[in-house]
Enzyme design. Structure first.
Site, mmCIF file in Angstrom:
data_model
loop_
_atom_site.group_PDB
_atom_site.id
_atom_site.type_symbol
_atom_site.label_atom_id
_atom_site.label_comp_id
_atom_site.label_asym_id
_atom_site.label_seq_id
_atom_site.Cartn_x
_atom_site.Cartn_y
_atom_site.Cartn_z
ATOM 1 N N ASP A 55 -3.306 -2.997 -2.409
ATOM 2 C CA ASP A 55 -4.364 -1.994 -2.410
ATOM 3 C C ASP A 55 -4.270 -1.168 -3.701
ATOM 4 O O ASP A 55 -3.219 -1.098 -4.346
ATOM 5 C CB ASP A 55 -4.222 -1.073 -1.193
ATOM 6 C CG ASP A 55 -5.443 -0.165 -1.018
ATOM 7 O OD1 ASP A 55 -5.300 0.911 -0.420
ATOM 8 O OD2 ASP A 55 -6.537 -0.525 -1.497
ATOM 9 N N ASN A 56 -5.389 -0.547 -4.098
ATOM 10 C CA ASN A 56 -5.413 0.472 -5.155
ATOM 11 C C ASN A 56 -5.044 -0.014 -6.544
ATOM 12 O O ASN A 56 -4.478 0.742 -7.347
ATOM 13 C CB ASN A 56 -4.475 1.639 -4.805
ATOM 14 C CG ASN A 56 -4.675 2.143 -3.415
ATOM 15 O OD1 ASN A 56 -3.781 2.054 -2.573
ATOM 16 N ND2 ASN A 56 -5.848 2.686 -3.143
ATOM 17 N N ASP A 76 0.830 -1.200 0.000
ATOM 18 C CA ASP A 76 0.000 0.000 0.000
ATOM 19 C C ASP A 76 0.866 1.250 0.000
ATOM 20 O O ASP A 76 0.482 2.297 0.540
ATOM 21 C CB ASP A 76 -0.924 -0.004 1.234
ATOM 22 C CG ASP A 76 -2.046 1.023 1.120
ATOM 23 O OD1 ASP A 76 -2.613 1.397 2.174
ATOM 24 O OD2 ASP A 76 -2.328 1.475 -0.012
ATOM 25 N N LYS A 79 2.636 3.296 -5.761
ATOM 26 C CA LYS A 79 2.120 2.240 -6.649
ATOM 27 C C LYS A 79 3.178 1.759 -7.650
ATOM 28 O O LYS A 79 3.174 0.602 -8.049
ATOM 29 C CB LYS A 79 0.857 2.718 -7.370
ATOM 30 C CG LYS A 79 -0.186 3.320 -6.410
ATOM 31 C CD LYS A 79 -0.437 2.453 -5.168
ATOM 32 C CE LYS A 79 -1.065 3.274 -4.036
ATOM 33 N NZ LYS A 79 -1.034 2.553 -2.728
ATOM 34 N N GLU A 133 -11.551 4.175 -0.804
ATOM 35 C CA GLU A 133 -11.906 4.548 0.574
ATOM 36 C C GLU A 133 -12.723 5.837 0.603
ATOM 37 O O GLU A 133 -12.418 6.804 -0.092
ATOM 38 C CB GLU A 133 -10.652 4.701 1.453
ATOM 39 C CG GLU A 133 -9.555 5.582 0.903
ATOM 40 C CD GLU A 133 -8.522 4.790 0.110
ATOM 41 O OE1 GLU A 133 -8.878 3.781 -0.494
ATOM 42 O OE2 GLU A 133 -7.368 5.222 0.066
#
Ligand code: 72W
Ligand code: MG
Length: 214
Positions: free
Chosen positions: A169-170, A141, A144, A199
């Site tokens: 994540d993401n 996380d 990226k 989120e």
């Protein structure tokens, strides 16, 4: 008074959460992120997916890349069995300082080792510094564009074993397209996408769960 967002989040935790109650700590951060000021925590929706993957894996030794304020650190640590450990990596000293306080407020500090520095430098030192053979679970996380290089580094350092679970994540927003290509096209991973939302927002995002096949 808090001048940075992490400091304002810490204040919200100290004001609204119960000391020693991890659930109240990450709920206070979720309230803040949803109603006061958007914040890049994995959040309550994707957090439920994180919880379920963690419960399934029940890791003895887990790694988190990108602590930020410690929201997911607390979320992960609360589910660890006695004797299990989470190592979390954060290179911004100001964020690390706040995260330490949030982790302590939640009462999970005995399960967590927060290491300050860039993941690229710290990953190769994990074995010698923490006596780790391999990780059972890794939560990505951080920046990226570091997902692929750090995954390759974990492989090259022999820190992944047959069955290690990576959860990223993401992968949709902001997105980690190279990472998705890497884990989905590699014969060494069994990958699956968990659709969710960014989120505190209605924008699509999701988590990619990838099992290392050895
Ligand atoms: C050098 C390697 C390395 N080593 C050690 N620590 C490192 C590190 N690289 C980064 N860190 C730390 O990790 C955290 C950064 C995390 C980066 N996360 C997002 O950018 C993100 C963005 C959105 C979003 C933003 C705006 C939108 F509009 C939509 C979505 C949503 C999300 O959930 C997101 O996670 C910070 O604490 C860094 O100090
Ligand atoms: Mg994130």
């Amino acid at each position: 008074t808090g001048s940075t967002q992490p400091q304002r989040m810490l204040e919200a935790v100290q004001k609204n959460a119960t000391k020693g109650d991890p659930e109240s700590v990450f709920s206070a951060i979720d309230y803040y992120g949803r109603h006061k000021e958007w914040a890049m925590n994995v959040g309550d929706e994707k957090g439920l997916i994180l919880d379920s993957v963690l419960t399934e894996v029940n890791p003895s030794i887990a790694l988190e890349l990108g602590t930020y304020c410690g929201y997911s650190t607390v979320r992960i640590a609360r589910l660890l069995s006695p004797g299990s450990k989470l190592i979390t990596v954060e290179f911004n000293p100001a964020f690390a300082a706040v995260a330490r306080q949030i982790i302590a407020y939640a009462g999970v500090q005995d399960k967590v080792t927060l290491v300050e520095g860039p993941s690229g430098d710290l990953i190769p030192k994990m074995k010698e510094r923490f006596g780790i053979k391999s990780f059972d679970f890794v939560f990505l996380d951080h920046w990226k564009d570091r997902y692929v290089p750090d995954t390759k580094l974990l492989e090259d350092c022999g820190l992944l074993r047959k069955g290690t679970v990576l959860l990223a994540d993401n992968v949709i927003c902001p997105g980690a397209p190279e990472y998705l290509k890497y884990v989905r096209n590699s014969p060494r991973y069994e990958s699956r996408y968990f659709k969710s939302n960014l989120e505190y927002s209605k924008v699509e995002d999701g988590l990619e769960k990838s099992v290392f096949l050895g």
